[in-house]
Design an enzyme around this catalytic site. Structure first.
Site, mmCIF file in Angstrom:
data_model
loop_
_atom_site.group_PDB
_atom_site.id
_atom_site.type_symbol
_atom_site.label_atom_id
_atom_site.label_comp_id
_atom_site.label_asym_id
_atom_site.label_seq_id
_atom_site.Cartn_x
_atom_site.Cartn_y
_atom_site.Cartn_z
ATOM 1 N N LYS A 16 -24.980 2.370 -10.413
ATOM 2 C CA LYS A 16 -26.550 1.874 -9.739
ATOM 3 C C LYS A 16 -25.680 0.614 -8.592
ATOM 4 C CE LYS A 16 -29.989 1.622 -11.864
ATOM 5 N NZ LYS A 16 -29.771 2.842 -12.985
ATOM 6 N N ARG A 91 -38.988 2.413 -11.230
ATOM 7 C CA ARG A 91 -39.155 2.812 -12.453
ATOM 8 C C ARG A 91 -39.854 3.470 -13.611
ATOM 9 N NH1 ARG A 91 -34.270 -0.548 -14.160
ATOM 10 N NH2 ARG A 91 -33.262 0.120 -16.061
ATOM 11 N N ARG A 130 -18.273 -1.566 -20.532
ATOM 12 C CA ARG A 130 -18.893 -2.515 -18.924
ATOM 13 C C ARG A 130 -18.599 -4.280 -19.169
ATOM 14 N NH1 ARG A 130 -24.197 -1.718 -16.736
ATOM 15 N NH2 ARG A 130 -25.301 -1.913 -18.234
ATOM 16 N N ARG A 163 -23.379 -7.491 -21.610
ATOM 17 C CA ARG A 163 -24.374 -8.044 -21.216
ATOM 18 C C ARG A 163 -25.758 -7.311 -22.562
ATOM 19 N NH1 ARG A 163 -26.853 -3.633 -16.193
ATOM 20 N NH2 ARG A 163 -27.889 -3.451 -17.782
ATOM 21 N N ARG A 174 -32.286 3.091 -24.548
ATOM 22 C CA ARG A 174 -32.837 2.447 -23.157
ATOM 23 C C ARG A 174 -32.280 4.808 -22.478
ATOM 24 N NH1 ARG A 174 -28.097 -0.549 -21.512
ATOM 25 N NH2 ARG A 174 -28.285 -0.861 -19.451
HETATM 26 P P1 AP5 Z 1 -23.087 0.156 -13.163
HETATM 27 O O1 AP5 Z 1 -23.612 0.418 -11.611
HETATM 28 O O2 AP5 Z 1 -23.490 -1.425 -14.177
HETATM 29 O O3 AP5 Z 1 -24.559 0.526 -13.481
HETATM 30 P P2 AP5 Z 1 -26.244 0.982 -13.459
HETATM 31 O O4 AP5 Z 1 -26.668 1.919 -12.701
HETATM 32 O O5 AP5 Z 1 -26.261 -0.117 -12.244
HETATM 33 O O6 AP5 Z 1 -26.647 0.181 -14.670
HETATM 34 P P3 AP5 Z 1 -27.454 -0.761 -15.425
HETATM 35 O O7 AP5 Z 1 -26.908 -0.524 -17.490
HETATM 36 O O8 AP5 Z 1 -27.045 -1.805 -15.172
HETATM 37 O O9 AP5 Z 1 -28.622 -0.274 -15.410
HETATM 38 P P4 AP5 Z 1 -30.164 -0.214 -16.358
HETATM 39 O O10 AP5 Z 1 -31.007 0.571 -15.498
HETATM 40 O O11 AP5 Z 1 -30.355 0.642 -17.334
HETATM 41 O O12 AP5 Z 1 -29.851 -1.637 -16.310
HETATM 42 P P5 AP5 Z 1 -30.692 -2.626 -15.559
HETATM 43 O O13 AP5 Z 1 -30.520 -3.800 -15.239
HETATM 44 O O14 AP5 Z 1 -31.115 -1.784 -14.206
HETATM 45 O O15 AP5 Z 1 -21.958 0.835 -14.134
HETATM 46 C C1 AP5 Z 1 -22.146 0.862 -15.748
HETATM 47 C C2 AP5 Z 1 -20.426 0.718 -16.032
HETATM 48 O O16 AP5 Z 1 -19.323 1.770 -15.579
HETATM 49 C C3 AP5 Z 1 -19.762 0.084 -15.519
HETATM 50 O O17 AP5 Z 1 -18.375 -0.750 -16.596
HETATM 51 C C4 AP5 Z 1 -18.832 -0.117 -14.118
HETATM 52 O O18 AP5 Z 1 -18.004 -0.280 -13.724
HETATM 53 C C5 AP5 Z 1 -18.814 1.481 -14.045
HETATM 54 N N1 AP5 Z 1 -18.618 2.697 -13.727
HETATM 55 C C6 AP5 Z 1 -19.553 2.714 -12.414
HETATM 56 N N2 AP5 Z 1 -19.343 3.881 -11.624
HETATM 57 C C7 AP5 Z 1 -18.368 4.635 -12.892
HETATM 58 C C8 AP5 Z 1 -17.581 5.729 -11.843
HETATM 59 N N3 AP5 Z 1 -17.731 7.041 -10.895
HETATM 60 N N4 AP5 Z 1 -16.728 6.555 -13.082
HETATM 61 C C9 AP5 Z 1 -16.073 5.188 -14.122
HETATM 62 N N5 AP5 Z 1 -16.935 4.025 -14.432
HETATM 63 C C10 AP5 Z 1 -17.951 3.564 -13.511
HETATM 64 O O19 AP5 Z 1 -32.017 -2.568 -16.670
HETATM 65 C C11 AP5 Z 1 -31.617 -3.496 -17.048
HETATM 66 C C12 AP5 Z 1 -33.486 -3.922 -18.235
HETATM 67 O O20 AP5 Z 1 -34.454 -4.440 -17.570
HETATM 68 C C13 AP5 Z 1 -33.965 -2.414 -18.718
HETATM 69 O O21 AP5 Z 1 -33.496 -1.654 -19.514
HETATM 70 C C14 AP5 Z 1 -35.700 -2.734 -18.259
HETATM 71 O O22 AP5 Z 1 -35.642 -3.831 -19.728
HETATM 72 C C15 AP5 Z 1 -35.694 -4.219 -17.366
HETATM 73 N N6 AP5 Z 1 -36.000 -3.509 -15.920
HETATM 74 C C16 AP5 Z 1 -35.618 -3.633 -15.231
HETATM 75 N N7 AP5 Z 1 -35.794 -3.160 -13.729
HETATM 76 C C17 AP5 Z 1 -37.957 -2.556 -14.318
HETATM 77 C C18 AP5 Z 1 -38.308 -2.168 -14.436
HETATM 78 N N8 AP5 Z 1 -38.524 -1.851 -12.801
HETATM 79 N N9 AP5 Z 1 -39.020 -2.035 -15.333
HETATM 80 C C19 AP5 Z 1 -39.303 -2.197 -15.357
HETATM 81 N N10 AP5 Z 1 -38.548 -3.278 -16.312
HETATM 82 C C20 AP5 Z 1 -36.789 -3.305 -15.977
HETATM 83 MG MG MG Z 2 -27.559 -1.860 -12.768
#
Ligand code: AP5
Ligand code: MG
Length: 220
Positions: A16, A91, A130, A163, A174
């Site tokens: 994402k 979410r 990552r 992270r 997660r």
């Molecule tokens: P990346 O692009 O970082 O993936 P992502 O989908 O953004 O993953 P996240 O871990 O950020 O998602 P998340 O939903 O768990 O965390 P968030 O920060 O939103 O890619 C991942 C890796 O793969 C990278 O190294 C990249 O280079 C690589 N990659 C990407 N595409 C690739 C491909 N095609 N092929 C190979 N490699 C690839 O949330 C964190 C925390 O915040 C949550 O756990 C929760 O506690 C809280 N939170 C956030 N939003 C909410 C909400 N709306 N409600 C409640 N709690 C929330």
């Molecule tokens: Mg992300």
């Protein structure tokens, strides 16, 4: 171009953030990533950050009432009048309902939800390598998407860090949180006819190309 109110949906590590950065560069719309907003709040030790940290470190979601206000305020702003890109929100079903209600209040609705589909095994493979930029959350992978200089962000030169929630046991938590709380949104948005599913287990450029095609179809 018609207004574009876009949601990126998908499990942790689906790409994402990677794809959101690219679409943001294409579309010039405000990009709201709730994970980045919350990590910024933790770093700045604000009240929001103090509340969020314990949930994030455990791989759980912060309570709906905490995050809904954060996003509602941004959507109801001048900069988001032509549209926005949401990453990591909604979410849960109550968050999706709150988003619909806020947009309805503004005479708007969600235009498109892009689901980036990846398997749990792929998530585990990716998140171990990552690296994230400390300042702005720009995303890299030591093997699949390395920075030009190891440990330094190509875009703003800030240090790349692991992270806090990219530890194996937190990654597993997660993923289970995603399946339990967030996956029901796939049916929710299929029901309103705005969801497009994209295969995320391909090189990043291929995923971007398909997302661009989908968006071109919407704005045509
Ligand atoms: P990346 O692009 O970082 O993936 P992502 O989908 O953004 O993953 P996240 O871990 O950020 O998602 P998340 O939903 O768990 O965390 P968030 O920060 O939103 O890619 C991942 C890796 O793969 C990278 O190294 C990249 O280079 C690589 N990659 C990407 N595409 C690739 C491909 N095609 N092929 C190979 N490699 C690839 O949330 C964190 C925390 O915040 C949550 O756990 C929760 O506690 C809280 N939170 C956030 N939003 C909410 C909400 N709306 N409600 C409640 N709690 C929330
Ligand atoms: Mg992300």
């Amino acid at each position: 171009m018609p207004e574009l109110n876009l949601v990126l949906l998908g499990p942790p590590g689906s790409g994402k953030g990677t794809q959101g950065e690219r679409l943001n560069a294409d579309l010039h719309l405000p990009y709201y990533a709730t994970g980045d907003i919350l990590r910024g709040a933790v770093r700045d030790e604000t009240e929001l950050g103090k509340t969020a940290k314990q949930y994030m470190d455990n791989g759980e979601l912060v309570p709906d009432e905490v995050i809904v206000g954060v996003i509602a305020e941004r959507i109801d702003s001048e900069e988001a009048a032509e549209g926005f890109i949401l990453d990591g929100f909604p979410r849960t079903t109550p968050q999706a309902e709150a988003l619909d209600a806020k947009l309805a209040e503004l005479g708007r609705k969600v235009t498109s939800v892009l689901l980036i589909d990846v398997t749990d095994d792929e998530v585990v493979r990716r998140l171990g390598g990552r690296r994230t930029c400390e300042a702005e959350g720009h995303v890299y992978h030591v093997e699949f998407n390395p920075p030009k200089v190891a440990g330094i962000c190509d875009i703003d030169g800030s240090p790349l860090v692991v992270r806090d929630d990219d530890k194996p046991d937190v990654i597993r938590k997660r993923l289970s949180t995603y399946h339990e709380k967030t996956e029901p949104l796939v049916a929710y948005y299929e029901g309103t006819g705005v969801l497009t599913r994209v295969d995320g287990v391909r090189p990043p450029d291929e995923v971007t190309a398909e997302l661009r095609e989908v968006l071109a179809g919407i704005s045509a």
